[in-house]
Design a protein around this motif. Structure first.
Motif, PDB file in Angstrom:
ATOM      1  N   HIS A  64       0.897  -1.215  -0.048  1.00 49.58           N
ATOM      2  CA  HIS A  64       0.061   0.031  -0.012  1.00 49.58           C
ATOM      3  C   HIS A  64       0.935   1.224  -0.067  1.00 49.58           C
ATOM      4  CE1 HIS A  64      -3.488   2.481   0.590  1.00 49.58           C
ATOM      5  NE2 HIS A  64      -2.781   2.896   1.758  1.00 49.58           N
ATOM      6  N   GLY A  67       2.091   2.267  -3.308  1.00 52.01           N
ATOM      7  CA  GLY A  67       1.187   2.811  -4.364  1.00 52.01           C
ATOM      8  C   GLY A  67       0.399   1.633  -4.919  1.00 52.01           C
ATOM      9  N   GLU A  68       0.381   0.318  -4.654  1.00 52.56           N
ATOM     10  CA  GLU A  68      -0.233  -0.631  -5.261  1.00 52.56           C
ATOM     11  C   GLU A  68      -1.874  -0.430  -4.877  1.00 52.56           C
ATOM     12  OE1 GLU A  68       1.244  -4.762  -5.383  1.00 52.56           O
ATOM     13  OE2 GLU A  68       3.423  -3.748  -4.590  1.00 52.56           O
ATOM     14  N   THR A  69      -2.583  -1.031  -5.801  1.00 48.25           N
ATOM     15  CA  THR A  69      -3.973  -0.918  -5.492  1.00 48.25           C
ATOM     16  C   THR A  69      -4.689  -2.517  -5.287  1.00 48.25           C
ATOM     17  OG1 THR A  69      -4.451  -0.770  -7.715  1.00 48.25           O
ATOM     18  CG2 THR A  69      -4.220   1.481  -6.281  1.00 48.25           C
ATOM     19  N   ASP A  71      -8.020  -3.876  -6.328  1.00 48.93           N
ATOM     20  CA  ASP A  71      -9.399  -3.601  -6.890  1.00 48.93           C
ATOM     21  C   ASP A  71     -10.550  -4.195  -5.909  1.00 48.93           C
ATOM     22  OD1 ASP A  71      -8.439  -2.194  -8.733  1.00 48.93           O
ATOM     23  OD2 ASP A  71      -8.349  -3.676 -10.353  1.00 48.93           O
ATOM     24  N   PRO A  80     -12.851   2.923  -0.508  1.00 49.31           N
ATOM     25  CA  PRO A  80     -11.962   2.047  -1.180  1.00 49.31           C
ATOM     26  C   PRO A  80     -10.602   2.047  -0.301  1.00 49.31           C
ATOM     27  CG  PRO A  80     -13.238   3.440  -2.781  1.00 49.31           C
ATOM     28  CD  PRO A  80     -13.518   3.784  -1.451  1.00 49.31           C
ATOM     29  N   ALA A  82      -7.639   1.864  -1.721  1.00 48.21           N
ATOM     30  CA  ALA A  82      -6.931   2.668  -2.556  1.00 48.21           C
ATOM     31  C   ALA A  82      -6.756   4.063  -2.021  1.00 48.21           C
ATOM     32  CB  ALA A  82      -7.102   2.390  -4.110  1.00 48.21           C
ATOM     33  N   ASP A  83      -7.756   4.637  -1.629  1.00 45.39           N
ATOM     34  CA  ASP A  83      -8.053   6.144  -1.104  1.00 45.39           C
ATOM     35  C   ASP A  83      -7.089   6.431   0.127  1.00 45.39           C
ATOM     36  OD1 ASP A  83      -9.250   6.543  -3.666  1.00 45.39           O
ATOM     37  OD2 ASP A  83     -11.119   6.665  -2.952  1.00 45.39           O
ATOM     38  N   ARG A  86      -1.500   6.937   2.550  1.00 47.18           N
ATOM     39  CA  ARG A  86      -0.253   6.335   1.868  1.00 47.18           C
ATOM     40  C   ARG A  86       1.100   6.867   2.307  1.00 47.18           C
ATOM     41  NH1 ARG A  86      -1.396   2.398  -2.188  1.00 47.18           N
ATOM     42  NH2 ARG A  86      -3.623   3.021  -3.312  1.00 47.18           N
TER      43      ARG A  86
END
Length: 359
Positions: A64, A67-69, A71, A80, A82-83, A86
Motif C-alpha cells: 500500500h 502505491g499498489e492498489t 481492486d 476504497p 486505494a484512497d 499512503r
C-alpha cells in the motif's frame, strides 16, 4: 511460546522502518506479529502496531505504501482502500486552536524544575516547550479506517502516551488505564510536545509516549513471557559520525535511546525472559536521515529495513531465539511473489485482514 512484541517511537521515518522491519520479521520467521500475546506501541510504533493487530498484514502495508492498489478492497467504513493515506500520517495541517503562548504545560514545567531527578530527560524540556500546533486528525483517520470505533479485538494491545500535566506514563488498553478510543490513544501517543497539539482524553491532556521512553520495553516485565521482540527505530546498532548540528543532535538522541533500551532489556533478561532487539543499522540511518518527521523517501526506508532486519534475524544468536516462534497463516505472512494466480481472492484478502479492517 509466550511472545511479546514492542514497537518503539520514531516519527514518520521510524514508522516506515517499522513497516519494513515487521514484513522482514514475518517473512523470515513464518510468525505472525499480530499473534503476539502482548503488543506495545509507542508513537510511530502505536500506529504500526494498531494496524497490525487490527489485521493488516505487514506485506499489505508495504504494498500500500508503494502505491499498489487492490481492486474492490474497502476499509472498515466501506471506502476504497486505494484512497487510504499512503504517507504514514505525514499530512501536516494546523490545529484549529488559539496560537500557543508560554509553556505547553505549566504544571509539568514547574514539577520538573523542582525535582528534575524524578523525570526522564525528554520530560525536562517538554513542559517548557510551547503547545504543539499541528493537528493529530490525520493520524486518527488512519486508525478509523481499520477500527472505526472503540478498540481492536486483540486482548493484549497497549498504546503508550504520557499525561501532559504530570509526565506519568499511561499504557492505554491495559486494564488499569483510563478508557479511550483507540484512535485517540494513538494520536496521543504520537503527539510530540511542541509539534503536535496535545490530545484530550477523559479531561486530561496527553502527549507522546516517547517522552518517557522511546521503547517502553519494561512495560512487559512480570508478564511471564518467554520471548520479547523489540523493534526500536530511534536507537542504532552502529554509531554514526556527526558532522553537522542536525546529525549531532540525532546522534545524541540515538545514544540516549540505546542506553535506555539496553537498561530495559537487562531488567527483562534478569527475570528469565529472552529479548531480541532489532535496531537500525548504518544503512538504515543513511536512508532515514536526521529528520525523523521528513515526508520524503519513506519507501526506500521500508526497502532498506526489509533487507537489514532480515540480516539481523539471520545472525546465529537471534536465529536461535526466534526458531521456536509458532507458525502463522502463510497468506498473512508472505505475499505470493512469483505466480499471480497464487494471489488470494478478494474474499480471501478480506479474511486475511480480519473483522474490522478491509470489509
Amino acid at each position: 511460546m509466550r511472545v511479546g512484541l514492542v514497537l518503539g517511537a520514531g516519527g514518520v521515518q521510524g514508522g516506515a522502518w517499522l513497516t519494513g522491519g515487521l514484513d522482514a520479521l514475518a517473512d523470515r520467521t513464518g510468525w505472525d506479529p499480530a499473534s503476539a500475546e502482548i503488543v506495545v506501541g509507542t508513537s510511530a510504533g502505536s500506529v504500526i502496531g494498531s494496524l497490525c493487530v487490527a489485521g493488516i498484514p505487514p506485506w499489505f502495508m508495504v504494498a500500500h505504501s508503494a502505491g499498489e492498489t487492490f481492486d474492490g478492497v474497502v476499509d472498515a467504513r466501506g471506502r476504497p482502500a486505494a484512497d487510504a493515506d499512503r504517507t504514514g500520517g505525514a499530512r501536516f495541517r494546523l490545529e484549529r486552536a488559539l496560537p500557543p503562548l508560554g509553556p505547553g504545560s505549566w504544571r509539568l514545567a514547574f514539577q520538573t524544575l523542582r525535582s528534575p531527578h524524578r523525570y526522564p530527560p525528554a520530560a525536562l524540556f517538554a513542559g517548557w516547550m510551547p503547545r504543539g500546533f499541528i493537528s493529530t486528525e490525520p493520524l486518527k483517520e488512519i486508525i478509523h479506517s481499520v477500527v472505526p470505533h472503540g478498540w481492536s479485538d486483540h486482548p493484549g494491545h497497549w498504546v503508550v502516551a504520557c499525561d501532559y500535566a504530570t509526565g506519568r506514563r499511561v499504557p492505554f488498553g491495559r486494564a488499569d488505564a483510563p478508557a479511550a478510543d483507540l484512535a485517540d490513544a494513538v494520536a496521543a501517543s504520537c503527539a510530540i510536545p511542541g509539534f503536535y497539539h496535545p490530545v484530550e482524553i477523559g479531561g486530561h491532556r496527553y502527549v507522546d509516549g516517547g517522552m518517557y521512553s522511546t521503547s517502553n520495553l519494561d512495560l512487559v516485565r512480570d508478564r511471564g513471557l518467554d520471548l520479547v521482540i523489540c523493534l526500536n527505530p530511534t536507537s542504532s546498532l552502529h554509531p554514526t559520525r556527526a558532522w553537522n548540528p542536525a546529525e549531532r543532535l540525532a546522534r545524541v538522541m540515538r545514544d540516549a535511546s540505546g542506553r535506555r533500551l539496553g537498561s530495559e532489556a537487562k531488567k527483562l533478561r534478569a527475570q528469565g525472559t529472552e529479548v531480541v532487539l532489532i535496531q537500525p543499522t548504518d544503512e538504515d540511518l543513511d536512508a532515514i536521515g536526521p529528520n525523523l518527521m521528513s515526508r520524503k523517501d519513506r519507501n526506500p526506508v521500508i526497502a532498506t529495513a526489509r533487507a537489514t532486519v532480515a540480516g539481523q534475524l539471520d545472525r546465529p544468536e537471534i536465529r536461535e531465539l526466534v526458531a521456536g516462534l509458532p507458525p502463522g497463516d502463510q497468506r498473512r505472512i508472505r505475499r505470493p511473489r512469483d505466480d499471480p494466480s497464487e494471489w488470494p481472492s478478494l474474499d480471501e484478502i478480506r479474511g486475511l485482514v480480519r473483522t474490522r479492517t478491509l470489509g
